[in-house]
Structure formats: structure tokens, C-alpha cells
Design an enzyme around this catalytic site. Structure first.
Site, PDB file in Angstrom:
ATOM      1  N   TYR A 118       0.850  -1.200   0.000  1.00 34.01           N
ATOM      2  CA  TYR A 118       0.000   0.000   0.000  1.00 34.01           C
ATOM      3  C   TYR A 118       0.880   1.241   0.000  1.00 34.01           C
ATOM      4  CZ  TYR A 118      -4.322   2.560   1.115  1.00 34.01           C
ATOM      5  OH  TYR A 118      -5.424   3.374   1.078  1.00 34.01           O
ATOM      6  N   TYR A 144      -5.624   5.401  -7.175  1.00 31.64           N
ATOM      7  CA  TYR A 144      -5.895   5.257  -5.749  1.00 31.64           C
ATOM      8  C   TYR A 144      -7.299   4.696  -5.577  1.00 31.64           C
ATOM      9  CZ  TYR A 144      -6.774   6.538  -0.883  1.00 31.64           C
ATOM     10  OH  TYR A 144      -7.094   6.506   0.457  1.00 31.64           O
TER      11      TYR A 144
END
Length: 388
Positions: free
Chosen positions: A297, A341
Site C-alpha cells: 500500500y 488510488y
């Protein structure tokens, strides 16, 4: 306790379908519409129909309730529906929830989804503008009055301490940004397709909150992503090679807050990700040397370095050099910095492609792929592998 012993979930469920909308800065349609499109795309990929779905999982932050998506997408009765909290930390946990439902017979086909207009609608990067009083928000009350209003500012506190402790400069973060954009440049689905950057570009980008520059920060994106989970037995009759859920874990550390855990003894690590790492290694019976590709991430570059260290790929303070060496393919879709994202859900899809052998930046013979969810918050992770 599961935080001390291997669990029995590994190998009892598999990902059989992935689907997404385009990734854009202005989708021009509702978040419900994005969710429906992503779900249908994932089911088409899996060779399944809406009528096959009996479970749905999403984030608490998602604006599309499970029953609303079921109605809009043509799904019938649901025997399982669930939501996971803590923003991006929920990503891999949605798959864990789906796997738990499948492994225990509560549901047969579960779709995990996330859909938002995070660029054209609400922009998370704008920070806290108003908030209802809550026990959860109390920790923010100790930080907001001093100007720590945005996710970048919260991460900058830990990033500054990391650099100080290990005698590094902000250029250390540039390795992550350059790597992500290099992969994005060859990924047609990525927003930054065809646009790699150099370390010089990173160093020249403007400050957001020192020591974070613009190119240390992920994008803001409109889009949707869906993941289909079912049993390994059923997966073998479907068209795509299954990505076996070899291990799945959630983790929250001591003195855990949401992005503002500044009162711990040490700010140079991510204890919540350490909890996830230990559980994944125990359950999968694997070590860092067994991982062929990692999808970590990357909402902000510093926390990619800290994750590599928490998982044991390198020593403390050594992650920037580790990334520069390029021994571990990292965020081969471009990550949230380069592709989009989507709160980490597009990273799970990339891990599935790596297992299938269909990534545009395919790692040779990828048999084990590590995926992580949001950092700085209670979080989650997965190890995906081949069936058999």
C-alpha cells in the site's frame, strides 16, 4: 490466540474474478453506478452471473450499501454482508471476510467491492474539515489544533523521525516513487501510463508537508474495483486460474490510533503491519525469500519503506537501498502512486494477475504474492498463491 498461532483459513478460499471501471479524475457517474460496473466486470471475468452471488463485502466508508448494490446489479438473496472499518486498512480484510464466509459455508460466492468519486467528489487529501464528536475522533483532537489536518501531515511526522533516526534525506523516498511510476508507464490502465519519472524529478517536485514532496503522495481517483471469492473446489470449474488465499490477516498495534499514533515509544515502524506480517508468515509457512512479487500500500512513499522492514525483507533503515536494488518486483501495476488510488483494491487485482501470469509487468513464475492494505491505521494483508 490467533496473534500467536497459525490459523486454519489458508487455502480454503480463492479469488476467481477481478473487474474494474476505468480510473479517472472525473467519472461522470454515481458511485453506485461505478460499483455495479466493477461487480459485473468481475463476475464476467469469473464466468459467473449476479444470481450466483450470495455475499457482499465493502468498506464502512463506501456510499453504496450492500443491499442497494444487490438490487441495482440484479443479485437476489444475500446470506452474508459485511463492512470493514479504518479506510484503506480494510482492503485485504474484505477478502479475509469473504474467505471466512466461504470457508464456513455461510456463503458460496462473495464479491468484495470499493467504488468512489474520490477526485471529482470528496477528496480525502483535503483532510479533516468537519467531524461529528466521537470517541474515535478524540485522538485527532490532540493534533488538529496544531496544524496536523491532512493525511500527508500525519505521515510526515513519522517520516521525519525515520529520516532522523537512520541519517537519511528525503531523497530516500524517491526510490519508491520512481519504481512505481516506471511500472505505471507500461500499464495502459494506469493514469500515468507513458510517464515515468527520475530521481531528479522527485527531488524537484514541490513540498507538500516536509519531508514529503508531491511525488511522495498517491493520486486521487474516481473508479471502482471488485473481487470475486469462492471455494477452491468451485474455482476449478471456472475459466480463470484461481488465486488461492494462502493467508489473510488483520492487525492493530498497541497504542493504535488512526494515522496519529505519535505517543508510541518508536515512530520508525508500523506495529500494526508487524502484527499482520507475523500472522501471514505463520499461517502461510513462508518467509520473505519465498515472495516473488509484493504489492504494498503506497498512499505515501515512506510507509512503503517501513512495510518492507516490518515484513523482514531488509533491516531497519535499509529499505530505500533495498528498493533501489530492485530484487523484489514492487507494485508492478504502478501502485496508487502510478496506476490509481482505489483504497488498495486495485493492488489485490494486480496480485491476482501476477498469479494468473497476465500482468503487463509480469514477474517470472510468480507463485507467491504479498499484498498489504492501508498503513498508519488498523490494517490487513494477504498472501496469494497458485492452486496446487
Amino acid at each position: 490466540m490467533s496473534v500467536r498461532h497459525a490459523d486454519s483459513l489458508g487455502g480454503r478460499a480463492a479469488i476467481v474474478g477481478i473487474g474494474a471501471t476505468e480510473f479517472s479524475k472525473d467519472s461522470g457517474r454515481s458511485e453506485l453506478k461505478l460499483a455495479v460496473e466493477a461487480l459485473h466486470a468481475a463476475l464476467d471475468d469469473a464466468g459467473l452471473a449476479p444470481a450466483d452471488v450470495d455475499g457482499l463485502v465493502t468498506f464502512t466508508m463506501d456510499t453504496t450499501p450492500e443491499i442497494t448494490l444487490a438490487q441495482a446489479a440484479g443479485i437476489g438473496e444475500l446470506s452474508f454482508f459485511s463492512r470493514v472499518h479504518y479506510g484503506g486498512g480494510a482492503a485485504c480484510a474484505t477478502v479475509q471476510q469473504a474467505a471466512l464466509a466461504v470457508a464456513t459455508g455461510i456463503a458460496e460466492v462473495v464479491v468484495c467491492y470499493r467504488a468512489f468519486n474520490e477526485r471529482s467528489g470528496r477528496r480525502f487529501g483535503s483532510g479533516v474539515q468537519q467531524r461529528e464528536p466521537s470517541a474515535e475522533g478524540t485522538a485527532l483532537g490532540w493534533n488538529l489544533p496544531f496544524g496536523l489536518l491532512t493525511p500527508a501531515s500525519w505521515v510526515a511526522m513519522a517520516a521525519r523521525r525515520y529520516l532522523h533516526t537512520y541519517g537519511l534525506t528525503p531523497d530516500a523516498f524517491g526510490q519508491v516513487a520512481v519504481s512505481g511510476r516506471r511500472y505505471a508507464a507500461t500499464n495502459p490502465a494506469a493514469y500515468f501510463y507513458g510517464r515515468p519519472i527520475t530521481l531528479a524529478d522527485h527531488a524537484a517536485s514541490r513540498w507538500i508537508v516536509e519531508p514529503l514532496r508531491l511525488l511522495d503522495c498517491c493520486q486521487e481517483t474516481d473508479g471502482g474495483q471488485a473481487i470475486v471469492v469462492t471455494s477452491p473446489e468451485r474455482a476449478r470449474d471456472l475459466p480463470q486460474p484461481p488465486a488461492l488465499i494462502t493467508a489473510a490477516a488483520q492487525g492493530a498495534g498497541r497504542a493504535q490510533e488512526q494515522m496519529t499514533s505519535f505517543y508510541r515509544d518508536d515512530l520508525t515502524g508500523l506495529p500494526e503491519m508487524g502484527v499482520v506480517a507475523r500472522q501471514l508468515w505463520r499461517t502461510a509457512a513462508l518467509t520473505p525469500s519465498d515472495i516473488d512479487t509484493a504489492v504494498l500500500y503506497d498512499h505515501f512513499t515512506p510507509f512503503v519503506l517501513l512495510q518492507l522492514e516490518e515484513f523482514g525483507f531488509c533491516g531497519k533503515g535499509e529499505a530505500a537501498d533495498f528498493v533501489a536494488e530492485g530484487a523484489l518486483p514492487l507494485n508492478t501495476h504502478g501502485g496508487q502512486i502510478g496506476e490509481a488510488y482505489l483504497h488498495g483494491m486495485n493492488g489485490i487485482a494486480e496480485a491476482v494477475r501476477q498469479i494468473r501470469g497476465t500482468s503487463v509487468n509480469q514477474s517470472p513464475d510468480a507463485a507467491h504474492v504479498l499484498v498489504t492494505a492501508g498503513t498508519g491505521v488498523p490494517t490487513s494483508g494477504l498472501i496469494l498463491g497458485r492452486d496446487g
